[in-house]
Write a protein that holds these residues in place. Structure first.
Motif, short mmCIF file in Angstrom:
data_model
loop_
_atom_site.label_atom_id
_atom_site.label_comp_id
_atom_site.label_asym_id
_atom_site.label_seq_id
_atom_site.Cartn_x
_atom_site.Cartn_y
_atom_site.Cartn_z
N THR A 280 0.69 -1.25 0.01
CA THR A 280 0.03 -0.06 -0.06
C THR A 280 0.70 1.36 -0.02
OG1 THR A 280 0.07 0.09 2.51
CG2 THR A 280 -1.76 -1.38 1.50
N VAL A 281 0.21 2.48 -0.13
CA VAL A 281 0.99 3.83 -0.25
C VAL A 281 0.49 4.53 0.97
CG1 VAL A 281 1.51 6.01 -1.42
CG2 VAL A 281 1.01 3.71 -2.50
N LEU A 282 1.29 4.97 2.04
CA LEU A 282 1.05 5.33 3.09
C LEU A 282 1.60 7.33 2.42
CD1 LEU A 282 -0.04 6.06 6.09
CD2 LEU A 282 2.31 5.82 6.60
N GLY A 283 0.69 8.09 2.86
CA GLY A 283 1.01 9.33 2.58
C GLY A 283 1.11 10.03 3.89
N LEU A 284 2.43 10.69 4.08
CA LEU A 284 2.91 11.26 5.09
C LEU A 284 2.89 12.76 5.02
CD1 LEU A 284 4.03 10.64 8.07
CD2 LEU A 284 6.31 10.53 7.10
N LEU A 285 1.94 13.31 5.48
CA LEU A 285 1.63 14.69 5.32
C LEU A 285 2.04 15.84 6.11
CD1 LEU A 285 -0.50 12.86 3.59
CD2 LEU A 285 -1.73 15.33 3.22
N GLY A 286 2.56 16.83 6.01
CA GLY A 286 2.71 17.87 7.12
C GLY A 286 3.45 19.09 6.29
N ALA B 237 7.70 19.79 9.84
CA ALA B 237 6.81 18.90 10.53
C ALA B 237 7.39 17.55 11.01
CB ALA B 237 5.52 18.44 9.71
N GLY B 238 8.60 17.19 10.46
CA GLY B 238 9.23 16.16 10.82
C GLY B 238 8.97 14.94 9.54
N LYS B 239 8.51 15.19 8.49
CA LYS B 239 8.32 14.10 7.77
C LYS B 239 9.75 13.44 7.13
CE LYS B 239 6.35 16.62 4.41
NZ LYS B 239 6.18 18.18 4.86
N VAL C 275 -1.07 12.68 9.15
CA VAL C 275 -0.65 13.99 9.23
C VAL C 275 -0.11 14.29 10.38
CG1 VAL C 275 -1.73 16.39 8.87
CG2 VAL C 275 -2.98 14.42 8.03
N ILE C 276 1.32 14.73 10.26
CA ILE C 276 1.86 15.35 11.22
C ILE C 276 2.27 16.57 11.20
CG2 ILE C 276 3.23 12.97 11.51
CD1 ILE C 276 5.66 13.88 10.22
N ASP C 277 2.49 17.36 12.47
CA ASP C 277 2.69 18.72 12.60
C ASP C 277 3.45 18.65 13.89
OD1 ASP C 277 2.74 21.47 11.73
OD2 ASP C 277 0.86 21.82 12.76
N HIS C 278 4.57 19.54 13.74
CA HIS C 278 5.45 19.68 14.93
C HIS C 278 5.85 18.53 15.55
CE1 HIS C 278 4.65 23.90 14.74
NE2 HIS C 278 3.57 23.90 14.93
N THR D 81 4.19 15.59 15.75
CA THR D 81 3.25 14.63 16.19
C THR D 81 2.43 14.38 15.14
OG1 THR D 81 3.01 16.65 17.59
CG2 THR D 81 2.71 14.31 18.79
N VAL D 82 1.80 13.11 15.33
CA VAL D 82 0.45 12.83 14.59
C VAL D 82 -0.81 13.36 14.95
CG1 VAL D 82 -0.75 10.90 13.72
CG2 VAL D 82 1.57 10.40 13.74
N ILE D 83 -1.15 14.24 13.99
CA ILE D 83 -2.48 14.95 14.41
C ILE D 83 -3.64 14.24 13.75
CG2 ILE D 83 -1.33 17.18 14.95
CD1 ILE D 83 -2.14 18.24 12.39
N ALA D 84 -3.45 13.34 12.66
CA ALA D 84 -4.70 12.79 12.21
C ALA D 84 -4.17 11.69 11.42
CB ALA D 84 -5.45 13.72 11.44
N ARG D 85 -5.17 10.76 11.37
CA ARG D 85 -4.77 9.61 10.20
C ARG D 85 -6.12 9.02 9.80
NH1 ARG D 85 -1.09 6.29 13.02
NH2 ARG D 85 -0.77 7.67 14.92
N GLY D 86 -5.94 8.18 8.64
CA GLY D 86 -7.09 7.51 7.91
C GLY D 86 -7.04 7.79 6.47
N THR D 87 -8.03 7.33 5.81
CA THR D 87 -8.12 7.50 4.44
C THR D 87 -8.51 9.01 4.04
OG1 THR D 87 -10.51 7.11 4.19
CG2 THR D 87 -8.98 5.02 4.09
N GLY D 88 -8.39 9.46 2.79
CA GLY D 88 -8.73 10.55 2.71
C GLY D 88 -10.04 11.04 2.91
#
Lengths: 267, 379
Positions: free
Chosen positions: B31-37, B41-43, B207-210, B212-219
């Protein structure tokens, strides 16, 4: 494949890569040989007209000094190239591969010996044209060349560390210039040290660049007949003292450079 | 499905900043995991730790069955890494670059050559194979870079902002190449600032910011969490904004938001196109000149704003930063639409995804009221 042969194979792969650059960027080889030719001609005819060295022509005195200076400048390519690879993210890529940890540095320093071989060759030919001669046997002359290249190889590892520290080729070039220039001038490379102020003379006499030059003079036979070399122990045992430096630098800086490489990260 | 990447409580500090403050995620095989931020953010730090380039200060990461801290050599022979900028040797030709990397993966001479040939073909670089990479365009370099990371067929691929700085056309091409890789069963960890990219390629997102993970899930899950769709009406005359807001208010599930500056009324609604029809009918007698009308679905830009209080592209100043043409439009609309709305460095304009009747002129800074929404939708 054992770990050692694998490491060697990786080293060869990286060396090839670096030599391809020499082939593709002819400017590199042109300028790294033009400047020593220019130095030979400038010193031979400009300074040579004013500097008299007892018992020997200035051309004969000068060439080993120019050799020493040039191979040391040649070793700076190592650091500048590593800084460039670092800047462009290539070091990151290499570090993410299952390759030998030493290969990038080994491949770099070995390729830079190749570059130095070419420049020394060009300089030797120029030297022969302006009156420099080798007066010794083939093995002695070969030993002279090997010592010059060996010293440059050891210096390459020092430059590797500097290159990994400063990270930008431009900064590296400026930083090394202000070190390498005095290092190769506060020495017997271009003038005899006899008339230096005493402190400067002590520094010059123990400067490995002086002893490298002296060793090369001895091995090429560019010394006045039956003249005892200067007072310092280092100069009287120039070959041995220089070899100590080569081995010492390799023992200290090779592991240090590899450690630095492993910890290097962009940003 | 087994997890081929497992990350638990990953910690990384640089001198004064905490880059990662305990990040957890897993990526199932294939699968593909999108690491967003946003930037910083720390990506990239996370990717660098997973690719064994950086040691973590705490936590655990297992890639393809091996711990990155204790078995880095095993990890390295099972991963491919494509960094933020194309790490190819400019002086080597495309073919030489790939063969060199093949040799360094210990593939052997003939196998390296064969794989290089295959990949040059696959990434449409055959014509340029004999030219030094120096002469390549940005898109070509990036393709060569990805090809290089694939040479040993690694089961796990890290793509760190693979399309940053590419023009819309090259970005589109790159997406197709990446999609094809997933078809072949490669597991991909993709970091991106482009929400459209994640929306298009990723099976799930973190989704990470600073740090930390602030959200996760499908789009879709992320979008659903932020809220439903809304009506957007932009009028020609600022004086009419209040009139429109008043007339439309009864249709909303929340009170309308009014932006005098852009002369826009935004109204959260439930239901589909029929709400839009009703809304237009209610405005019939009011002599309002409408500039833009739309039923807007939330896109990942909205998700980002809602979660972090700032836009994904804040502070990057990337000139061609694509604002989110997302949702239904993203597959055919492409980045060109987003580009047209011209999110400058200062104000990203999540203006895409407008379904329905909208004649959509260059959307003025929609970001402003979207930002206001943060307080309402979150925290």
């Amino acid at each position: 494949m054992s770990a050692v042969t694998a490491a060697l194979a990786d080293g060869v792969t990286i060396t090839k890569r670096n030599l391809i650059k020499v082939k593709r960027v002819p400017d590199l080889i042109v300028f790294s040989t033009l400047s020593p030719i220019m130095f030979v001609l400038l010193f031979r005819y400009v300074f040579g007209s004013a500097i008299a060295v007892q018992g020997i022509s200035y051309a004969e005195f000068l060439l080993p000094g120019i050799f020493a200076q040039t191979v040391i400048f040649g070793s700076t390519v190592t650091g500048a190239s590593l800084a460039e690879d670092l800047q462009k993210g290539l070091i990151d890529r290499f570090r993410s591969l299952p390759m030998a940890r030493s290969a990038v540095l080994v491949g770099r320093t070995v390729a830079d010996i190749g570059l130095n071989v070419i420049t020394v060759l060009v300089m030797s030919i120029t030297g022969l044209l302006v009156g420099w001669r080798i007066h010794t046997s083939f093995p002695e002359a070969l030993a002279g060349y090997l010592l010059l290249l060996g010293f440059a190889f050891a210096m390459s590892w020092v430059m590797a560390i500097v290159g990994l520290l400063v990270r930008t080729p431009e900064v590296f070039n400026n930083a090394t210039f202000i070190v390498v220039f005095p290092l190769t001038f506060i020495a017997n490379t271009f003038v005899p040290t006899n008339n230096f102020p005493s402190v400067l003379r002590a520094i010059a006499d123990w400067n490995p660049v002086s002893t490298l030059t002296q060793a090369a003079r001895n091995l090429f036979g560019n010394v006045p007949p039956r003249q005892a070399t200067g007072g310092a122990w280092s100069l009287q045992h120039a070959e041995l003292y220089t070899l100590f430096w080569v081995v010492g630098m390799l023992v200290v800086f090779v592991p240090l450079a590899v450690r630095m490489y492993l910890r290097t990260a962009v940003r | 499905m087994t997890d081929i990447i497992e990350v638990e409580g990953l910690l990384k500090r640089f001198k004064e900043t905490t880059a990662l403050a305990g990040v957890d995620f897993t990526v199932p095989q294939g699968t593909v995991l999108g690491l967003l931020g946003p930037n910083g953010a720390g990506k990239t730090t996370a990717v660098r730790i997973l690719a064994t380039l950086l040691p973590a200060d705490g936590g655990r990461a297992v890639v393809a069955g091996y711990d990155v801290a204790t078995q880095p050599a095993q990890v390295r022979s099972r991963i491919g890494l494509t960094g933020q900028y194309a790490a190819v040797d400019e002086y080597l030709t495309g073919a030489e670059n790939l063969e060199m990397i093949g040799r360094l993966y210990r593939l052997g001479r003939s196998e390296s050559r064969r794989r290089a040939g295959d990949l040059l073909e696959r990434f449409d670089l055959v014509d340029a194979a004999g030219r030094p990479a120096k002469t390549y365009s940005g898109g070509m370099r990036r393709r060569l870079d990805i090809a290089a990371s694939l040479i040993a067929r690694p089961p796990v691929l890290f793509l760190d902002e693979p399309t940053t700085g590419l023009d819309p056309r090259s970005r589109q091409d790159m997406w197709e190449f990446i999609a094809a890789l997933v078809q072949d069963g490669t597991t991909i960890l993709l970091t991106t600032q482009y929400l459209e990219e994640a929306d298009r390629l990723a099976d799930s997102m973190v989704v990470i910011d600073h740090g930390t993970v602030i959200a996760r899930g499908t789009g879709d899950q992320l979008k659903a969490a932020v809220g439903g769709q809304r009506l957007e009406f932009t009028v020609a005359d600022a004086a009419m904004v209040a009139v429109v807001a008043e007339r439309l208010a009864p249709l909303g599930i929340e009170p309308p938001r009014v932006d005098q500056q852009t002369r826009t009324v935004t109204l959260p609604v439930s239901g589909g196109a029929e709400v839009l029809a009703t809304a237009l009918a209610r405005l019939d007698g009011a002599a309002v000149e409408l500039v833009d009308v739309g039923l807007r679905r939330p896109d990942l830009d909205d998700v980002f704003l809602a979660l972090t209080g700032h836009a994904a592209e804040d502070g990057t100043g990337t000139p061609d930063a694509t604002s989110g043409t997302s949702g239904a439009n993203s597959t055919d609309g492409g980045p060109a639409g987003g580009r047209g709305t011209g999110s400058g460095p200062g104000g990203p304009a999540p203006g895409g995804g407008t379904a329905g009747a909208g004649v959509r002129p260059a959307a003025p800074a929609t970001g402003r009221h979207a930002a206001a929404e943060t307080e309402g939708a979150h925290r």
